[in-house]
Enzyme design. Sequence first.
Site, mmCIF file in Angstrom:
data_model
loop_
_atom_site.group_PDB
_atom_site.id
_atom_site.type_symbol
_atom_site.label_atom_id
_atom_site.label_comp_id
_atom_site.label_asym_id
_atom_site.label_seq_id
_atom_site.Cartn_x
_atom_site.Cartn_y
_atom_site.Cartn_z
ATOM 1 N N ASP A 54 0.846 -1.190 0.000
ATOM 2 C CA ASP A 54 0.000 0.000 0.000
ATOM 3 C C ASP A 54 0.887 1.248 0.000
ATOM 4 O O ASP A 54 1.619 1.500 0.966
ATOM 5 C CB ASP A 54 -0.896 -0.030 1.253
ATOM 6 C CG ASP A 54 -1.897 1.114 1.260
ATOM 7 O OD1 ASP A 54 -1.834 1.978 0.350
ATOM 8 O OD2 ASP A 54 -2.747 1.145 2.173
ATOM 9 N N TYR A 145 -10.191 14.959 -9.749
ATOM 10 C CA TYR A 145 -9.101 14.199 -10.357
ATOM 11 C C TYR A 145 -8.111 15.140 -11.059
ATOM 12 O O TYR A 145 -6.891 15.033 -10.872
ATOM 13 C CB TYR A 145 -9.709 13.213 -11.365
ATOM 14 C CG TYR A 145 -8.737 12.394 -12.149
ATOM 15 C CD1 TYR A 145 -8.018 11.363 -11.552
ATOM 16 C CD2 TYR A 145 -8.543 12.622 -13.520
ATOM 17 C CE1 TYR A 145 -7.131 10.583 -12.294
ATOM 18 C CE2 TYR A 145 -7.669 11.843 -14.257
ATOM 19 C CZ TYR A 145 -6.968 10.830 -13.641
ATOM 20 O OH TYR A 145 -6.099 10.056 -14.379
HETATM 21 N N1 SER Z 1 -8.741 8.189 -18.476
HETATM 22 C C1 SER Z 1 -8.808 9.004 -17.316
HETATM 23 C C2 SER Z 1 -10.190 9.183 -16.852
HETATM 24 O O1 SER Z 1 -11.080 9.131 -17.653
HETATM 25 C C3 SER Z 1 -8.215 10.345 -17.623
HETATM 26 O O2 SER Z 1 -6.872 10.341 -17.291
HETATM 27 O O3 SER Z 1 -10.385 9.434 -15.693
#
Ligand code: SER
Length: 319
Positions: A54, A145
Amino acid sequence: MGKERILIIGAAGQIGSELTLALRSHYGSENVFATDIKMAPDDVVSGGPFQILDVMNDKMLIHFIIRHRITQVYHLAAVLSGNAEKLPIQAWNINMEGLMNVLEISKMVDRLKKVFWPSSIAVFGPTTPKKDTPQLTVMEPTTVYGITKLAGERWCEYYHRKYGVDTRSVRYPGLISYKTEAGGGTTDYAVEIYYDAVQDGQYECYLNQDTILPFMFMPEAIEATIQLMQAPRNKLSVHSSYNISGFSYSPNDFYNSIKSNIQEFDIEYKPDFRQEIADSWPDSIDDSVARNDWGFRSNIDLEQITERMLKNVRMKLKL
Ligand code: SER
């Protein structure tokens, strides 16, 4: 160059499960240590060292790196864009803490020379130029993200400048693969569509038919990654992350390409929350800096990809 000893974190994932095999054939199986928090595919586990590890546990991580005399780390573990929107704080913690642990250890351990960490087209946002998005441009990501990837890029660049860590990274576009599915991303449809076409003859797409996004075929992405890691350090002008890209297509393009192979294939469009994410990302990417610095090239087109995807998905599903 001395003997490389490589640690892969996230070896069970979409990129890791293929990168592990490629690195083993480059550097020898005994020198490539695959790890993940979950079990990896059979060939990753049986083809060389594999261990549950991890990245959030910094003590275990440093212990592993010292014990196995690791010289390069590929840190791939992350929560992808769609899943990160559902659990923003957890996604922030997982995506950032893992990277910070790796960077801190690479600062402390002399033998550990290079770190690869994947960024993404998600670092761009609605205010970024959409077509031929340049290497240097406005970056105002609107997804959790994307925020983690942009912050990560800045940290990679910081550790390079401040502590001399040889950080290397690419901003992957959507990756099309048949070995391991992604899970929780916005570009996942470009993999799911092949599975559903082969299994059911129909696909329900969570993006609009004309949403254009940049993509790459996994074998080319793997080759590019290893090429970047092997490039002479003095050729690299970017230690945050390089733009790279293969081609740009919409769900309708994938549909037509599959339909020319499977005539009865049918598609239905039901956009969900991922439409807004996709709309905030570029249509196409200018990767000229990667081409000039380390010779990045992508050659494959959608027709060839569809042929290889259908063949391999059928084989995998034994159809
Ligand atoms: N393929 C990834 C996603 O869709 C983008 O980096 O989250």
